[in-house]
Design a protein around this motif. Structure first.
Motif, mmCIF file in Angstrom:
data_model
loop_
_atom_site.group_PDB
_atom_site.id
_atom_site.type_symbol
_atom_site.label_atom_id
_atom_site.label_comp_id
_atom_site.label_asym_id
_atom_site.label_seq_id
_atom_site.Cartn_x
_atom_site.Cartn_y
_atom_site.Cartn_z
ATOM 1 N N ARG A 1 0.830 -1.197 0.000
ATOM 2 C CA ARG A 1 0.000 0.000 0.000
ATOM 3 C C ARG A 1 0.867 1.250 0.000
ATOM 4 N NH1 ARG A 1 -3.449 3.328 3.494
ATOM 5 N NH2 ARG A 1 -2.709 2.439 5.445
ATOM 6 N N VAL B 1 0.656 4.915 1.365
ATOM 7 C CA VAL B 1 -0.112 5.657 2.362
ATOM 8 C C VAL B 1 -0.134 7.133 1.989
ATOM 9 C CG1 VAL B 1 -0.288 6.279 4.802
ATOM 10 C CG2 VAL B 1 0.522 3.994 4.134
ATOM 11 N N GLU C 1 4.405 1.763 2.104
ATOM 12 C CA GLU C 1 4.385 1.192 3.445
ATOM 13 C C GLU C 1 5.536 0.216 3.680
ATOM 14 O OE1 GLU C 1 0.919 -1.154 4.148
ATOM 15 O OE2 GLU C 1 1.375 -2.595 2.569
ATOM 16 N N ARG C 2 6.266 -0.148 2.623
ATOM 17 C CA ARG C 2 7.377 -1.081 2.791
ATOM 18 C C ARG C 2 8.505 -0.732 1.830
ATOM 19 N NH1 ARG C 2 4.970 -6.811 1.025
ATOM 20 N NH2 ARG C 2 3.448 -6.172 2.583
#
Length: 282
Positions: free
Chosen positions: A103, A105, A134-135
Motif C-alpha cells: 500500500r 499511504v 508502506e514497505r
C-alpha cells in the motif's frame, strides 16, 4: 519465453473514453457498471481486476512484481477493491511470477470531491510529498492499479513517490483512460454519477452480496440533501450506518472544510434517527 519487462508502453487500460457524454451502455466497462464499481460494487471490481490481470500477464517478464493501488489514509478508495482479485488472477495466470501487494499511504484527504476539481485544485490536493510506500520497494517493478486517468496528476504523484523510494519501474493500469478530456477534468464526476440518482441507488448497491464500502460511497452519502439523507439513514442497515460513522471519524471529515457542514447534518440526522428508534422501543 516471456520478455523481461512490460512492453514499452507505460500504461494498460481496459477502455478509452471517447465521448463527453460518458461511457457506453454496453461492453465490459459500461456506464452503469463503472458507476456502481465506484460506489462499492465489488462484483464489478472483480471483473475489471481479472481483465486487467489478463492484459498484464501477457506483457510481464519473469521479474518479481509488486502491486499497489491509489494511495489513501484510512478509508480506501474504490480502486483498492481491485487489488486482491487482480493479484489472485495474476498469480493464477502466471504461476511463475512472484507477486506481492503493498500500500501507498497518503497523509490526509482531499478538501472536496476530487472528481469535480479543476486541474489546479487537483495539483494542490495530491502531491508526492503526501505519499509514502508502506514497505521497502527498492529495485521493484511496480504495477499501480487505478480506476481512471484524466489529468495524470495522481499518476505523476505516484511516480515521483515510488521512484524516489527506489522503485525501478512503475507501470499504470487503468479501467478508463480519459486523458483526452484532461482539459475538462470534471468529466470524471459524470462517469462516477451515471448510476446514482439518489439514496435508493446507494441503498441498492449496499444491499448487494458483494458490496465493499469505500470513501466515495461515504462522501456521496454525505452529499445527499438533508431530506434524502434522513431517508437513507432510516432505510440503511445498522452495520452500514456504523461503518459510515467510523469512516467519517477515521478520515477526520469534520475537520475538513468541504465536509464540515455535511458532517454536522449527518450527526443531526443520525441523532434524530436514534431518538425516533429509542422512542419506538419505549
Amino acid at each position: 519465453m516471456h520478455d523481461h519487462q512490460l512492453t514499452p508502453r507505460r500504461r494498460i487500460r481496459l477502455t478509452r473514453l471517447t465521448s463527453d457524454a460518458g461511457l457506453p451502455h454496453t461492453g465490459l466497462v459500461d456506464a452503469t457498471g463503472y458507476s456502481r464499481f465506484k460506489h462499492g460494487d465489488a462484483a464489478v471490481a472483480r471483473r475489471y481486476a481479472m481483465a486487467l490481470a489478463a492484459l498484464a500477464a501477457r506483457r510481464l517478464g519473469d521479474a518479481p512484481v509488486r502491486v499497489t493501488t491509489s494511495a489513501f489514509d484510512r478509508v480506501p478508495p474504490a480502486a483498492h477493491s481491485l487489488l486482491a482479485p487482480f493479484v489472485q488472477q495474476l498469480c493464477t495466470l502466471r504461476p511463475d511470477l512472484t507477486v506481492t501487494a503493498f500500500r501507498v499511504v497518503r497523509r490526509g484527504v482531499s478538501n472536496g470531491d476530487y472528481s469535480r476539481m479543476a486541474l489546479a485544485d487537483r495539483r494542490s490536493a495530491v502531491g508526492a510529498d503526501n505519499l509514502t510506500p508502506e514497505r521497502d520497494v527498492r529495485g521493484a517493478l511496480v504495477l499501480a492499479l487505478d480506476d481512471i486517468r484524466v489529468t495524470g496528476t495522481h499518476e505523476l504523484a505516484m511516480d515521483q513517490c515510488l521512484l524516489s523510494a527506489g522503485v525501478a519501474q512503475v507501470r499504470h493500469l487503468y479501467i478508463v483512460d480519459a486523458h483526452r478530456f484532461a482539459g475538462s477534468p470534471r468529466i470524471e464526476s459524470v462517469l462516477n454519477e451515471a448510476a446514482i440518482g439518489g439514496p435508493d441507488d446507494l441503498l441498492a448497491i449496499a444491499a448487494g452480496p458483494r458490496f465493499v464500502p469505500n470513501a466515495r460511497f461515504c462522501r456521496r452519502v454525505l452529499a445527499l440533501p438533508p431530506d434524502q439523507l434522513s431517508a437513507f439513514l432510516r432505510a440503511a442497515a445498522p452495520e452500514l450506518r456504523g461503518w459510515l460513522s467510523r469512516a467519517i471519524e477515521f478520515d477526520g471529515l469534520a475537520g475538513v472544510s468541504a465536509y464540515a457542514d455535511r458532517v454536522r447534518t449527518w450527526d443531526a440526522a443520525l441523532a434524530d434517527i436514534d431518538r425516533t428508534m429509542g422512542a419506538g422501543v419505549g
